[in-house]
Motif scaffolding. Structure first.
Motif, PDB file in Angstrom:
ATOM      1  N   THR A   7       0.791  -1.230   0.000  1.00 24.04           N
ATOM      2  CA  THR A   7       0.000   0.000   0.000  1.00 24.04           C
ATOM      3  C   THR A   7       0.825   1.284   0.000  1.00 24.04           C
ATOM      4  O   THR A   7       1.992   1.287   0.355  1.00 24.04           O
ATOM      5  CB  THR A   7      -0.883   0.027   1.260  1.00 24.04           C
ATOM      6  N   HIS A  23       0.661   5.571   1.134  1.00 24.43           N
ATOM      7  CA  HIS A  23      -0.021   6.451   2.077  1.00 24.43           C
ATOM      8  C   HIS A  23       0.134   7.924   1.734  1.00 24.43           C
ATOM      9  O   HIS A  23      -0.241   8.796   2.500  1.00 24.43           O
ATOM     10  CB  HIS A  23       0.561   6.196   3.480  1.00 24.43           C
ATOM     11  N   ALA A  53      -6.010   7.029   1.242  1.00 33.09           N
ATOM     12  CA  ALA A  53      -5.276   5.785   1.003  1.00 33.09           C
ATOM     13  C   ALA A  53      -5.794   4.687   1.920  1.00 33.09           C
ATOM     14  O   ALA A  53      -5.992   3.548   1.507  1.00 33.09           O
ATOM     15  CB  ALA A  53      -3.793   6.023   1.246  1.00 33.09           C
TER      16      ALA A  53
END
Ligand code: 5AD
Ligand code: SF4
Length: 451
Positions: free
Chosen positions: A59, A61, A66
């Motif tokens: 992921t 951010h 997000a």
């Protein structure tokens, strides 16, 4: 490293993994390395999320919701029969959210931060026994010392040489999610570069959050900066192109600028974010440079390499940004004349100083400013692309095109070029540019393999 409560869904060791990466090039690089690590620990790559029994969400951010996106992605992992794969959340959201992810999303088995992913095999083994694991340590040992050697590689490869950031721009989460600035040692970088070349890479892009802050000691014991590293890479047989990203203006040394003038393999491209053209906003952002310092660096780079393509990043709607400040951003864009640039609406990141500043800008205002700024940048990009029309230039073929007989490659200035050719991916070819749109160029082959 801490354990969480048991997850009854997970009882078997996964065999097929799928890594889904979001965000910046460094995250893409981390995703590749996690894949290689899982491969070397006996797992196979699955062709899609559905075929995998371990899904790794890598992921990002840096901007906009997000965290929400990650949770909705997690929700989508549940399959029609009610089962779900072993689920690992990695990357900067994992670092920022930590144990909170396990509390909000019961499906998640593993949370692992960007500095701890070399421990994945062990974390997976624990998760397979039904434990929920979280590892957001920033351990003293470097993940790079543990990760397997680089494997099969396309013609253009990433190589992380520096991580983290000590600059603390007031809008940015990077210093918190990636930690302090760390340079990988000279020998480790050179070894990885050789492994990449052996595995088929013709181009290497050196990566770092502040890549030009890289420092190290060469084989002879001399202190070197990024320019020294680039000069050493230039001497490696089999490597044709060197790039680096992302740079901070204050680390743009004279040596690095000069390298653009005399290192043949260093591509004429400079990505140098400025974020805003307003002195006031640059100060509020804690950018540690003013407008003129930035413009002078660009002028210097153009003096040593007149054809250098300049790229940047811009944020619109930083707290307190007035119409006048925004006009200053448009003006610096007119003055610099970018070949390409990325631009974003300001997004308050929890925990950063700017998130709690007064005078946050309304979304409609940001939308309109972003539109105007991108309109200007698009005109500049199209104009830059058109300067290549009719010219003969070298292209590195990177992947098949949409139609048979086409390949997509990159120009020295990082433009995407559609080339009519049956030559294989990985070939470096001379082409004649026949069309130039806003986002890509079209070309026909001029001559067979140039290097
Ligand atoms: N909001 C909007 N854009 C941001 N960036 C970094 N943090 C933020 C934020 N909070 C942008 C900057 C940076 C790029 C990687 O992302 O332009 O250069
Ligand atoms: Fe973020 Fe600024 Fe560091 Fe770039 S230099 S990573 S924008 S804090």
């Amino acid at each position: 490293m801490a354990g969480m409560t048991a997850n009854p869904d997970q009882t078997a060791s996964p065999k097929r993994y799928f890594v889904k990466s979001y965000g910046c090039q460094m995250n893409a690089y981390d995703g590749e390395r996690m894949g290689e690590l899982l491969g070397s620990s006996g797992m196979e790559a699955a062709g899609s999320v559905d075929e995998a029994d371990l899904v790794l969400l890598n992921t990002c951010h840096i901007r906009e919701r997000a965290v929400d996106k990650v949770y909705s992605e997690i929700g989508r992992m549940r399959r029609e029969d009610g089962s779900s794969p072993m689920l690992a959340v990695a990357g900067c959201v994992a670092q920022a959210e930590g144990a909170e992810i396990g509390r909000r999303a019961r499906e998640v088995d593993i949370v692992v931060g960007p500095q701890a992913y070399h421990r994945l095999p062990e974390l997976i083994a624990r998760a397979a026994k039904g434990e929920r694991v979280i590892d957001t340590d920033m351990p003293l040992e470097s993940k790079f010392d543990v990760l397997p050697k680089r494997q099969r590689q396309g013609p253009s490869a990433f190589l992380t040489v520096q991580e983290g950031c000590d600059k603390f721009c007031t809008y940015c989460v990077v210093p918190y999610t990636r930690g302090a600035e760390v340079s990988r040692p000279w020998a480790a970088v050179m070894d990885e570069a050789r492994a990449l070349i052996d595995a088929g890479a013709k181009e290497i892009t050196l990566l770092g959050q502040n890549v030009n802050a890289w420092t190290g000691t060469d084989e002879t014991g001399r202190e070197q900066g990024l320019d020294g590293l680039i000069r050493a890479l230039d001497r490696l047989d089999g490597l044709a192109r060197i790039r680096y990203t992302t740079s901070h203006p204050m680390d743009m040394t004279e040596g690095l600028i000069r390298a653009h003038g005399d290192v043949e393999k260093l591509m004429p491209f400079l990505h140098l974010p400025v974020q805003s053209g307003s002195e006031r906003i640059l100060r509020a952002m804690n950018r540690s440079h003013d407008r003129d310092t930035y413009v002078r660096i660009i002028e210097r780079a153009r003096a040593v390499r007149p054809d250098i393509a300049v790229s940047g990043d811009f944020i619109v709607g930083f707290p307190g940004e007035t119409d006048r400040d925004f006009e200053d951003s448009l003006q610096i864009i007119r003055d610099v004349d970018y070949a390409m640039a990325f631009s974003f609406k300001y997004s308050p990141r929890p925990g950063t100083p700017a998130a709690t500043m007064g005078d946050q800008i309304a979304d409609e205002v940001m939308t309109e400013r972003l539109r105007l700024l991108q309109e200007l940048l698009n005109v500049q990009q199209h104009r830059f692309n058109q300067t290549t029309l009719g010219r003969r230039i070298p292209i590195l073929l990177e992947r098949p095109g949409k139609k048979p007989g086409q390949k997509i490659g990159k120009s020295p200035w990082l433009q995407s070029v559609v080339v009519d050719t049956d030559l294989p991916v990985g070939a470096l070819v001379e082409v004649d540019i026949t069309s130039a749109g806003p986002n890509s160029l079209g070309a026909t082959l001029a001559m067979e393999e140039a290097a």
